[in-house]
Design a protein around this motif. Sequence first.
Motif, PDB file in Angstrom:
ATOM      1  N   MET A   1     137.260 -21.174  33.385  1.00  0.00           N
ATOM      2  CA  MET A   1     136.263 -21.096  32.335  1.00  0.00           C
ATOM      3  C   MET A   1     135.054 -20.257  32.743  1.00  0.00           C
ATOM      4  O   MET A   1     134.101 -20.168  32.000  1.00  0.00           O
ATOM      5  CB  MET A   1     135.796 -22.499  31.949  1.00  0.00           C
ATOM      6  N   ARG A   4     132.764 -17.736  30.330  1.00  0.00           N
ATOM      7  CA  ARG A   4     133.113 -17.957  28.920  1.00  0.00           C
ATOM      8  C   ARG A   4     132.104 -18.894  28.297  1.00  0.00           C
ATOM      9  O   ARG A   4     131.455 -19.678  28.971  1.00  0.00           O
ATOM     10  CB  ARG A   4     134.504 -18.588  28.810  1.00  0.00           C
ATOM     11  N   TRP A   6     131.266 -22.181  26.561  1.00  0.00           N
ATOM     12  CA  TRP A   6     131.909 -23.491  26.660  1.00  0.00           C
ATOM     13  C   TRP A   6     131.896 -24.177  25.302  1.00  0.00           C
ATOM     14  O   TRP A   6     130.842 -24.346  24.695  1.00  0.00           O
ATOM     15  CB  TRP A   6     131.203 -24.343  27.701  1.00  0.00           C
ATOM     16  N   ASP A  10     137.460 -26.995  24.381  1.00  0.00           N
ATOM     17  CA  ASP A  10     138.079 -26.380  25.555  1.00  0.00           C
ATOM     18  C   ASP A  10     137.884 -27.151  26.854  1.00  0.00           C
ATOM     19  O   ASP A  10     138.495 -26.820  27.864  1.00  0.00           O
ATOM     20  CB  ASP A  10     137.510 -24.964  25.749  1.00  0.00           C
ATOM     21  N   HIS A  76     128.525 -14.414  26.647  1.00  0.00           N
ATOM     22  CA  HIS A  76     128.564 -15.029  27.977  1.00  0.00           C
ATOM     23  C   HIS A  76     127.571 -16.182  28.011  1.00  0.00           C
ATOM     24  O   HIS A  76     126.532 -16.124  27.349  1.00  0.00           O
ATOM     25  CB  HIS A  76     128.179 -13.950  29.000  1.00  0.00           C
TER      26      HIS A  76
END
Length: 190
Positions: A1, A4, A6, A10, A76
């Motif tokens: 992860m 990425r 969050w 996920d 990001h």
Amino acid sequence: MAGRIWRIEDIDPDNPEERFLPALQCIPLGPGMQRMVLPEPMCRMISKHLTEAGCPPMDPALATKEYLPPVRGINHPLNGAADWVKPGTPAPEPYTVQDPESLTVHEQAAQLERYRHMGYRIEKPQPEPSAARTVDAIDEPPRFDPGTHSVTEVCSYLRELADTDPVERGRVLYAERNGKNRNGILKRFT
């Protein structure tokens, strides 16, 4: 992860290091203030600490705000252009960067000046050096060019000219001095 955004869907809610990651990104510090962005290793430590301190897992049904990913810049977790909004708030239109080629010359110059004002060091492009060589069309055959010959070949040519053509000898030495400027030639003949 890593790297990425969050999302609750996920993460593994049973993993203490992931349980609170969605809530630990782009934390608002107050109205009109900057947002706090934390690197992933730090968020994982805080998530683990909150789990060990007894905080219950995140429940999207109880949330009064939701994360809105950044609408500008890279998608990001460290991009502070993200925000927390009321659930169901539509995302704004994506931002499109203007193509500089679509601008007039004056608009391009104004943009460059603005970047310079902001502290960017933008220099005017240097013209590429010309690869063209001057050839004296009167000479048949063309004159001897020392830059296209090795040191040995130039020295041999200059030795042949020693007493016969001092003007040509001087021209070749001048071309060498203003061209490759090799000591193996200039020290022997000057």
